[in-house]
Write a protein that holds these residues in place. Structure first.
Motif, short mmCIF file in Angstrom:
data_model
loop_
_atom_site.label_atom_id
_atom_site.label_comp_id
_atom_site.label_asym_id
_atom_site.label_seq_id
_atom_site.Cartn_x
_atom_site.Cartn_y
_atom_site.Cartn_z
N SER A 247 0.82 -1.21 0.00
CA SER A 247 0.00 0.00 0.00
C SER A 247 0.86 1.27 0.00
N PHE A 248 2.18 1.11 0.15
CA PHE A 248 3.06 2.29 0.16
C PHE A 248 3.01 2.99 -1.19
N ASP A 249 2.59 4.24 -1.17
CA ASP A 249 2.41 5.05 -2.38
C ASP A 249 1.55 4.32 -3.41
N ASN A 250 0.60 3.54 -2.90
CA ASN A 250 -0.33 2.77 -3.75
C ASN A 250 0.41 1.86 -4.74
N GLY A 251 1.54 1.32 -4.29
CA GLY A 251 2.21 0.28 -5.07
C GLY A 251 3.03 0.73 -6.25
N THR A 252 3.47 1.98 -6.27
CA THR A 252 4.13 2.51 -7.47
C THR A 252 5.63 2.22 -7.56
N ILE A 253 6.23 1.66 -6.52
CA ILE A 253 7.65 1.30 -6.61
C ILE A 253 7.78 -0.05 -7.30
#
Length: 502
Positions: A247-253
């Motif tokens: 869920s960190f930054d909605n999975g953008t990494i």
């Protein structure tokens, strides 16, 4: 918009690119003469100013790209500025950087020149910070090509760095940005004679273009990261790491976990705890709806879900979620382009696989990596270190993240890995390096080698003429000139050579 207007925009973009490269080259020629002390002062000041602007630029990035979470992008910006600075501040990048007195070797650092930095829409400000700092540390100039959907926030990030660099004494024009959204200009920049290195972070097509440019390039592959929850794992802690990471930054990494593989013996306990911490398991009908949203076309992920929240995605799919839902989970048992949950989804959506045993877990992980994540990363939660080491040896990845958040751990946030926003995938993923890219990748190393041993050459030497008499030499040369060498003649020559040498 008329075709003439589009054509004019492309011309403007090309002219902007050529001007930017020219100015950067001229500024870099000056910057190359700076001392280590001057360089270090510039890098320190830029990192400080970038760190101070983390919140403002995080808000700009979310507003412009409509992706991610402001509070999480602040953390990314802080990693891309402060953490990156701390990791490179003591690195020698000017003059003699190493001396091996025993072997009489000196190593001298020299910059590449002008670096073309291509920035993704998922991390538009933190990646700009990161690439700027490692370029400045190595006395390179940088020309930044932002993603078309993130031009303004990336430009703002570079302006912070540019202003700070010049305040600390850097030449004007050392940092340049291409403000026109033009793939043609970016493509031409890759081939520009005054671009010496390409740092490409983005989609597969972009990375392939960088590697096909004929220039040195660091490109990165996709990260379809599996996370294996082995039966000895501490489930409460492991699940927290996994959900926080996804869920960190909605999975953008790109290093974010994409599929969970859990041992069969702990499946029920794992799912119960997963649901209590904010995971929602889709039923069959809901899963079908979500599959259509994830991948309207086989093998391709819908860009409209990238960086969006679980609630937004569920609403788009026509699904109602409990209020505490943080990640959406679909039970899966197949891997392939026709199975959307098995793809790399830069969003809070998981596939959940159940493994019969350790061997089966390795099989599933390998299939997922082969689908689109070879060389990138794999996450594992276990209290059995031998299993973690076995996975590290056997899996075709460059990073094994153990008992931590994969997304932040891979970029150096929760591990001892080098802080970086560009993660190499090695030969597994078609990349030149498996490292976390940093400043040391942006310098040439020249070596002074002093003689420290002697070699005695034989006083008598044997030449071609010594192995044949004059007639044999003439016959062979004539046959070669007339292109009449046949198999029998070759065999005859070989036999004579062997005979004379024996």
């Amino acid at each position: 918009m008329s075709s003439a207007t589009i054509y004019d925009k492309d011309l403007l973009a090309l002219q902007e690119m050529r001007t930017a490269v020219r100015k950067a080259k001229e500024a870099q020629a000056i910057y190359q003469t700076f001392t280590q002390e001057q360089v270090d002062e510039i890098v320190k000041h830029v990192a400080e100013k970038a760190y101070q602007s983390s919140e403002r630029l995080a808000k700009m990035a979310v507003k412009e790209t409509k992706m991610g979470v402001v509070e999480h992008k602040i953390i990314k910006n802080q990693v891309g500025s402060k953490d990156v600075y701390e990791s490179i501040k003591d690195l020698k990048t000017v003059g003699v950087v190493r001396e091996d007195r025993a072997n009489k070797l000196l190593e001298i650092a020299d910059p590449f020149g002008v670096v073309l930095a291509i920035i993704p829409t998922t991390n538009p400000t933190s990646t700009a910070y990161f690439k700027t700092l490692i370029a400045l540390k190595t006395r390179n100039a940088i020309v930044v090509s932002p993603h078309p959907y993130a031009v303004q926030c990336t430009k703002a990030a570079l302006e912070v760095c540019k202003e700070a660099a010049e305040e600390a004494g850097a030449p004007a024009d050392l940092l340049q940005i291409l403000t026109y959204s033009s793939m043609e200009a970016t493509s031409q920049a890759m081939k520009h004679p005054n671009i010496q290195l390409i740092l490409a972070t983005g989609g597969g097509g972009l990375v392939k273009a960088a590697y096909s440019s004929g220039k040195p390039a660091y490109g990165v592959g996709p990260g379809n990261v599996p996370v294996y929850v082995e039966k000895s794992a501490k489930l409460d802690v492991s699940i927290k790491h996994i959900i926080d990471s996804k869920s960190f930054d909605n999975g953008t990494i790109c290093a974010t976990e994409q599929a969970i593989i859990v041992d069969k013996t702990i499946k029920d306990k794992f799912i119960a705890k997963l649901e209590r911490q904010g995971g929602y398991i889709l039923n069959n009908d809901e899963k079908k709806k979500m599959e259509c949203l994830i991948s309207p076309q086989p093998g391709r992920v819908n860009p409209a879900i990238v960086g969006k929240s679980a609630s937004f995605i569920a609403k788009e799919a026509g699904i109602t979620l409990p209020e505490n839902t943080r990640v959406i989970i679909g039970l899966e048992d197949k891997v392939g382009k026709n199975f959307p949950f098995s793809l790399e989804k830069l969003a809070p959506i998981f596939a959940l696989y159940v493994a019969e045993d350790l061997v089966d877990a390795k099989r599933i992980c390998t299939q997922l990596l082969n689908l689109g994540g070879r060389g990138h990363s794999l996450s594992i939660h276990t209290e059995n270190d031998q299993i973690a080491r076995t996975f590290a040896v056997e899996m075709p990845v460059s990073r094994i993240l153990v008992n931590t958040m994969s997304s932040i751990g891979a970029v150096g946030g929760t591990t001892g890995l080098k802080p970086s926003m560009t993660l190499g995938c090695g030969s597994y993923g078609g990349n030149i390096t498996s490292d976390n890219i940093s400043a040391e990748h942006l310098i040439n190393i020249k070596r002074i080698a002093y003689g420290n041993k002697s070699v005695d050459l034989p006083k008598q030497v044997t030449t071609y003429q010594d192995l044949f008499d004059d007639d044999e030499i003439r016959e062979t040369l004539n046959a070669h000139i007339s292109n009449e060498l046949d198999q029998a003649l070759i065999q005859s020559v070989v036999e004579k050579v062997i005979k004379k040498m024996s």
